[in-house]
Write an enzyme that holds these catalytic residues in place. Structure first.
Site, mmCIF file in Angstrom:
data_model
loop_
_atom_site.group_PDB
_atom_site.id
_atom_site.type_symbol
_atom_site.label_atom_id
_atom_site.label_comp_id
_atom_site.label_asym_id
_atom_site.label_seq_id
_atom_site.Cartn_x
_atom_site.Cartn_y
_atom_site.Cartn_z
ATOM 1 C CD GLN A 122 17.662 -2.192 14.112
ATOM 2 O OE1 GLN A 122 16.515 -2.596 14.221
ATOM 3 N NE2 GLN A 122 18.700 -2.951 14.351
ATOM 4 N N GLY A 123 19.359 2.329 12.273
ATOM 5 C CA GLY A 123 20.700 2.850 12.096
ATOM 6 C C GLY A 123 21.595 2.411 13.241
ATOM 7 C CD GLU A 240 16.479 -9.049 15.189
ATOM 8 O OE1 GLU A 240 16.239 -8.139 14.395
ATOM 9 O OE2 GLU A 240 17.608 -9.475 15.409
ATOM 10 C CB SER A 367 27.531 -14.336 12.807
ATOM 11 O OG SER A 367 28.221 -14.486 14.030
ATOM 12 C CD GLU A 369 30.627 -18.061 12.418
ATOM 13 O OE1 GLU A 369 29.737 -17.179 12.316
ATOM 14 O OE2 GLU A 369 31.022 -18.738 11.460
#
Length: 391
Positions: A122-123, A240, A367, A369
């Site tokens: 994945q880019g 995912e 993340s 957060e």
């Protein structure tokens, strides 16, 4: 559980008893060995019909219900066989992108190749953009029948082994940040593509940088319309979670036996402090498994809420840190060394590597957060985080 699910569980268990590689940790300590082991295991699962239960029914083993998929992943975790790390992006991200947004020619060309072992990366992420995909600066300039790409990608999982790349590039800069992004399928062997693995703190090279210097991608390799890549990327990212979180949680519960083994090995059976810490850990891991079960049941019953996956992910990452920290402490000085290991999650057999890798889980896939913000704003309907504030 229905009779059919019980029969499926017996079939999967029987297959794993005969075919699961028992020595995969020892045989994955070099990158070449890791790639060979992963591809061999993926091929066996494809042949048996257990590699892609989330794909449509026209593919081998596809068309399974979520309840059936859950049974398969429970058994894979119980058998402690290797996770399909090398083909994860191929079978989830690339599949979801092509299935939901690709044209007929792209599906016909690439989905069979994935089952034959073609590896994708994945880019998306870039230096300076962080988790903000809308801030990407890699440029795609259309010249006739090709796009010419210039820029840099980073944190691309196992890009050094990939054949193809899901690439986001900017074809326009005016308007909202999310506009002007185009989604392309890039050949990793194309002229102008250079890959540099990133050496990580635990000693492996799971991630890589991708440098793009006048790389030409045919227009027919574009997914969706030009400038509409942001919407396509959402299909990629939505693929995912769910079963992955459940599988990881169950694997961690199965790996508790490793901690118990350290307690016996180092004579802590009567150490109340150690037994208390182990009891707390067992409770914490059981709670994560219960959350993952509830999350998946909600999805099966069509009552999943935005933020449910965020709760499981944060609980999992915290339990993983507690698990690896206790294992490292109980292992004594022998576990303080970083022994060779090539890739893995929580159960590489190397406590120091697992401990350091556990911190990555508080960032990867969004993340901690960001997950808290999702829970606060989308589930609890609290005020949105102000933009541009400073302390």
């Amino acid at each position: 559980m229905t009779h059919d699910l019980e029969a499926l569980r017996r079939d999967v268990r029987s297959f794993l008893k005969a075919q699961a590689p028992a020595d995969w940790r020892a045989s994955s300590r070099t990158q070449d060995d890791f790639v060979r082991t992963q591809r061999d295991w993926f091929g066996k699962l494809v042949h048996a019909g257990y590699a892609i239960p989330h794909w449509p029914a026209e593919y081998p083993g596809g068309g399974r219900s979520l309840a059936e998929q859950k049974v398969i992943y429970e058994e894979l975790a119980r058998a402690d066989c290797p996770r399909l790390l090398l083909s994860f992006v191929s079978t989830y991200h690339a599949f979801a992108t092509l299935h939901e947004c690709g044209n007929a020619a792209q599906k016909a060309r690439y989905l069979p190749r994935i089952l034959e072992g073609e590896t994708w990366c994945q880019g998306f992420s870039e230096p300076g953009a962080g988790s903000d995909l809308a801030a990407i600066k890699t440029r795609a300039e259309r010249k006739g029948d090709v796009y010419v790409i210039n820029g840099q990608k980073v944190w691309s999982t196992m890009a050094q082994f990939a054949d193809k790349c899901l690439l986001l590039a900017r074809t326009a800069s005016d308007g909202p940040k999310q506009a002007g992004i185009t989604y392309l399928l890039m050949d990793m062997k194309a002229p102008g593509v250079a890959v540099r693995p990133i050496h990580q703190i635990q000693g492996d090279e799971e991630f890589a940088e991708i440098f793009l210097d006048n790389v030409e991608i045919p227009v027919c390799e574009r997914v969706g319309e030009e400038g509409m890549g942001w919407a396509v990327a959402q299909a990629t990212l939505a693929s995912e979670r769910g079963l992955t979180l459940m599988e990881l949680s169950y694997r961690m519960r199965g790996a508790l036996g490793r901690v118990a083994g350290l307690i016996r090995k180092h004579g802590h059976e009567d150490d109340r402090g150690v037994l208390r810490d182990f009891g707390v850990l067992v409770t914490q891991v059981d709670a994560v498994c219960a959350l993952a079960d509830q999350f998946l049941d909600n999805r099966i019953n069509g009552i999943e809420r935005i933020g449910d996956a965020s709760i499981v992910k944060n609980a999992y990452s915290r339990a993983l840190r507690a698990y690896s920290a206790l294992g490292l402490r109980l292992g004594g000085m022998d576990e303080q060394y970083v022994a060779p290991i090539t890739f893995g999650d929580l159960n590489t057999g190397n406590w120091m590597a697992d401990f350091m890798n556990s911190y990555a889980w508080t960032i990867a896939g969004g993340s901690e957060e960001v997950q808290r913000n999702i829970i606060a704003e989308r589930m609890l309907e609290m005020p949105r985080e102000p933009k541009g504030w400073v302390l």
